[in-house]
Each structure stands twice: as C-alpha cells, then as structure tokens.
Motif scaffolding. Structure first.
Motif, PDB file in Angstrom:
ATOM      1  N   LEU A 156     -22.698  49.190   8.492  1.00 50.22           N
ATOM      2  CA  LEU A 156     -21.850  50.384   8.421  1.00 50.22           C
ATOM      3  C   LEU A 156     -20.399  49.969   8.648  1.00 50.22           C
ATOM      4  N   ALA A 157     -19.521  50.398   7.740  1.00 51.67           N
ATOM      5  CA  ALA A 157     -18.096  50.094   7.851  1.00 51.67           C
ATOM      6  C   ALA A 157     -17.314  51.400   7.943  1.00 51.67           C
ATOM      7  N   HIS A 158     -16.390  51.473   8.909  1.00 51.75           N
ATOM      8  CA  HIS A 158     -15.666  52.733   9.184  1.00 51.75           C
ATOM      9  C   HIS A 158     -14.157  52.547   9.004  1.00 51.75           C
ATOM     10  N   VAL A 159     -13.613  53.301   8.067  1.00 51.07           N
ATOM     11  CA  VAL A 159     -12.162  53.311   7.845  1.00 51.07           C
ATOM     12  C   VAL A 159     -11.555  54.402   8.723  1.00 51.07           C
ATOM     13  N   GLU A 160     -10.542  54.059   9.494  1.00 47.15           N
ATOM     14  CA  GLU A 160      -9.887  54.930  10.485  1.00 47.15           C
ATOM     15  C   GLU A 160     -10.666  54.880  11.786  1.00 47.15           C
ATOM     16  N   ALA A 161     -11.047  53.667  12.194  1.00 42.27           N
ATOM     17  CA  ALA A 161     -11.767  53.497  13.453  1.00 42.27           C
ATOM     18  C   ALA A 161     -10.777  53.503  14.617  1.00 42.27           C
ATOM     19  N   LEU A 213     -18.529  47.118  11.045  1.00 42.48           N
ATOM     20  CA  LEU A 213     -17.173  46.723  10.650  1.00 42.48           C
ATOM     21  C   LEU A 213     -16.275  47.920  10.923  1.00 42.48           C
ATOM     22  N   LEU A 214     -15.171  47.689  11.649  1.00 38.67           N
ATOM     23  CA  LEU A 214     -14.313  48.802  12.043  1.00 38.67           C
ATOM     24  C   LEU A 214     -12.891  48.502  11.605  1.00 38.67           C
ATOM     25  N   PHE A 215     -12.348  49.358  10.762  1.00 33.97           N
ATOM     26  CA  PHE A 215     -11.001  49.165  10.223  1.00 33.97           C
ATOM     27  C   PHE A 215     -10.044  50.097  10.950  1.00 33.97           C
ATOM     28  N   ALA A 216      -9.238  49.497  11.833  1.00 33.80           N
ATOM     29  CA  ALA A 216      -8.336  50.281  12.690  1.00 33.80           C
ATOM     30  C   ALA A 216      -6.954  50.343  12.050  1.00 33.80           C
TER      31      ALA A 216
END
Ligand code: UD1
Ligand code: UDP
Length: 358
Positions: free
Chosen positions: A112-117, A141-144
């Motif tokens: 699971l990959a999150h955009v706006e983490a 995967l966390l995209f901050a």
C-alpha cells in the motif's frame, strides 16, 4: 510494476493527474474510481479537461453514511484487487475512498502506497483524521509532502518506507496555471476583475452540519466589501437549503453562487482573487502557490506551514472574525518555499520504481 490507483473524490482526481501521467511512462496503471463523487461537475469534468485516462473500473458506490459507503467500496474493490493482482495499491489523501482501499490492500498481497502521508489536524472528531491516520499505519510506502509530515510519521513510529516528495497539488497547479490564464473565460463570464473579488468554498462536515457555524460563515461572507464568488459543493447546497440559509446568500447583493467549477476555471478564480475564504485542504495550499491570501474557515489545519508563513489565517466560523479577516490588509510577508519544487509526481514514481526493483 503494476500499480492499481484508487480515486473517488474531487481532490483525488486532481492529485492523481500528475502522478498517473508520470507513472504510465514506465509502469502499468489500473485506475479505479470508487464513484464517491459522481456529478459531472464533481467528477467527469476533471477527467475531460485534465485528460485523465478513463477509469478501468468505476465501482459506482455513490453517497451514503460512513459505514455503508466505506463497506460498499471495500466489498467491490476487494474483487478487483483479487482479479488484477497488482504489486502496489496507490491511494491519495484522506477520504473514505482512501481508507477503504487501504484496508483492502492491507489484508491482501499488494503493498500500500499513500500520497499525502503524515498530515494531521489533531482533531479526532474529523472523519478525514481517522482516515489518514489509519491509512498511514497500514501503508508500506508513504509519500510525505514536507519534512514536518515525515517527522510526524516518525513520532508515531513510522520510519520505514517514508519519502519526502513535496506536494502533488503543487505539480498540478504549475501544470495548469498558464492554460487557465489563457483558456478560462470564467472572470468574463461572471463579470469579475482580477484582484477585485473574494473566492469562497465550504464543504467540511463540521461547517455544513452545524447550523451555527454555517450561519456564521454565511453572515461573514455576506458582509464582504468585495463581491464574493462561491462555487457551492453539493453537500453545502443541501445544508444551506435545509437550514434556510440558501436564500440569505442568494439574496445578498455581493454574493455570486455558482455550481462547482472545473479545475481550469477554479485555478483562474483562485489566481485572480484578492483573497480566498475556504475550509478546503487543497485550496489552502493552492492559494499559497498562486500568491493569494487565505482565510481558513476552520479552527485548525493540517497545512500549518502556510499559517506560520503568514499567508493563511485560521478564522473559524464566527461572522465577526470572518468580517475582520476579510478587511485585514496588512502586507503579506515574503513567501518561503513550502511543499517541494513541483516535481513530487516524479519523486513518487522514482520511489515506486525503486520498490519494484528491490
Ligand atoms: C468528501 C470527503 C472529504 C473531501 C471532500 C472533497 C469523506 C469522508 N469526505 O466529502 O474529505 O474533502 O469529499 O470534496 O470521504 N454529493 C452529490 N454529488 C456528488 C458527490 C456528493 O450530490 O457527486 C452530495 C451527496 O448528498 C452526499 C454529500 O454530497 O451525501 C457528501 O458527499 P461525500 O462524498 O460523502 O462527502 P463530501 O462532503 O463530498
Ligand atoms: N476545486 C475545483 N472546483 C471547485 C472547487 C475546488 O476544481 O469548484 C478543486 C481545487 O482547485 C482543489 C480541489 O478541488 O484542487 C479541492 O477539493 P475540495 O475542496 O473538494 O477537497 P479537499 O481539498 O478539502 O479535500
């Protein structure tokens, strides 16, 4: 890499637009629309004008209570994830579509990959706060969008898989700003001039579902010296009508009520506005990118850097506070650079590619 991207609400179409574009150069993308937003003005218009590919699946879930809506999304999405067997499920932001996809992915094989983490309002009564915290804690995967978002994740014990990418909505605004100036006729259509009107948006449950707060916002906007153009979210239209406040705004000489507008028109309106009054998450950031002063009609924000920078002020929903903030013309400080450099989509795809190669 096979990536199954899940979108469903207006801001997610806009966030996905630069990412899908970059992703499809090197990878396979399966695009799923949950159907959370379905009106032409809340969904179709963005696919058309941003040339987002037609979704491979539309789950057609529609509106409903939190439990029913989220459960229906999960049930329908689970079959798609089983059939498609993607390597990664990619989700955006903090809506019920985000949480539903996160829970499905967490209980199946894909990462699971999150955009706006890493964004937090620290207001647990807000449905979006529940959605974003749970999604972050399920993510691989966390995209901050900022260092401070990554620090928030670290403070919650999430260190692996985090990359600071900047904000994909900055990418989106940069891509359409010029086209909006050239192609949008919205100012002429509404008989508005650059720098001589206020833009307003309202849709947060805490404002629409509370008669006192909604009434305070209506009175505050009606008191503006400048004309106020207000594209009305369907949730807010329903709440204004149910509470008898619609006619107060419709009868106010300075207020122009319009249907929700497409992204080019919205960026044009925000670019030209003297200031914006909003409870939107995305609009606070976009105002900053477009050099527009922002009043946030909430008591807290996830995008605290815009407030610290002096470009955004939290005014809540009190009529007198809104009136005072609309009249405030203290000069704005110099703008720092926040939330990246407009290449968040490329960084996200690079991180996904690295994951695929590992
Ligand atoms: C949702 C998100 C919110 C996000 C917002 C963006 C959740 C819990 N909330 O709020 O985080 O900021 O989207 O706009 O996921 N409706 C229509 N037509 C549509 C869509 C909605 O008429 O195309 C009406 C329906 O009456 C519906 C209401 O709006 O019940 C609310 O829609 P919903 O998607 O549940 O929540 P939003 O308030 O849009
Ligand atoms: N937006 C739009 N038309 C409108 C209002 C907003 O295109 O009439 C865009 C806006 O530019 C931003 C996004 O929709 O990119 C914000 O969506 P919204 O405020 O619904 O959700 P939030 O950001 O609060 O989750």
């Amino acid at each position: 890499l096979k990536v199954l991207s899940v979108v469903g609400a207006r801001p997610q179409f806009i966030k996905a637009f630069p990412v899908s574009d970059a992703l499809r150069r090197d990878h396979d993308e399966v695009l799923v629309h949950t159907g959370q937003h379905y009106d032409e003005s809340m969904s179709g218009v963005f696919f058309d004008e941003l040339a987002i590919p037609e979704p491979d699946y539309n789950l057609g879930v529609g509106s409903g209570g939190h439990a029913a809506q989220t459960a229906e999304m999960m049930t329908r999405l689970d079959g798609v994830v089983a059939d498609e067997a993607p390597d990664v499920v990619l989700v955006y932001g903090d809506t019920n579509s985000t949480l539903a996809a996160a829970l499905v992915a967490a209980k199946r094989d894909p990462a699971l990959a999150h955009v706006e983490a890493g964004l937090r309002s620290h207001n647990w009564a807000m449905p979006e706060e529940v959605n974003r915290v749970l999604t972050d804690h399920c993510s691989d995967l966390l995209f901050a969008p900022s260092e401070s978002a990554a620090e928030t994740l670290a403070a919650e014990g999430i260190r692996n898989g985090v990359s600071v990418t900047g904000d994909v909505q900055y990418d989106a605004v940069l891509r359409v700003r010029e086209a909006a100036r050239e192609r949008s006729s919205i100012l002429d259509d509404l008989d508005l001039r650059d720098g001589e009107y206020v833009l307003a948006t309202v849709h947060r449950a805490a404002n629409t579902d509370d008669r006192d707060r909604l009434g305070g916002i209506v009175e505050g906007l009606a008191s503006s010296e400048l004309p106020v153009v207000f594209p009305v979210h369907p949730r807010t239209e329903g709440a204004l009508e149910a509470s008898g406040l619609w006619s107060r705004l419709a009868d106010a000489e300075n207020v122009v009520l319009v249907e929700p507008v497409g992204y080019l028109d919205f960026v044009r309106l925000l670019d030209g506005a003297e200031r914006v009054a909003t409870d939107s998450g995305g609009v606070q950031k976009e105002a900053f990118y477009l050099d527009t002063r922002c009043l946030t009609l909430r008591d807290e924000t996830e995008w605290t850097e815009t407030v610290d920078a002096g470009w955004n002020v939290l005014v809540g929903a009190d009529a007198a506070a809104i009136r005072a903030a609309l009249a405030d013309d203290d000069p704005l400080p110099e703008k720092p650079s926040l939330y990246g450099d407009g290449s968040a989509a490329e960084r996200i795809v690079a991180a996904l590619s690295e994951y695929g190669d590992a």
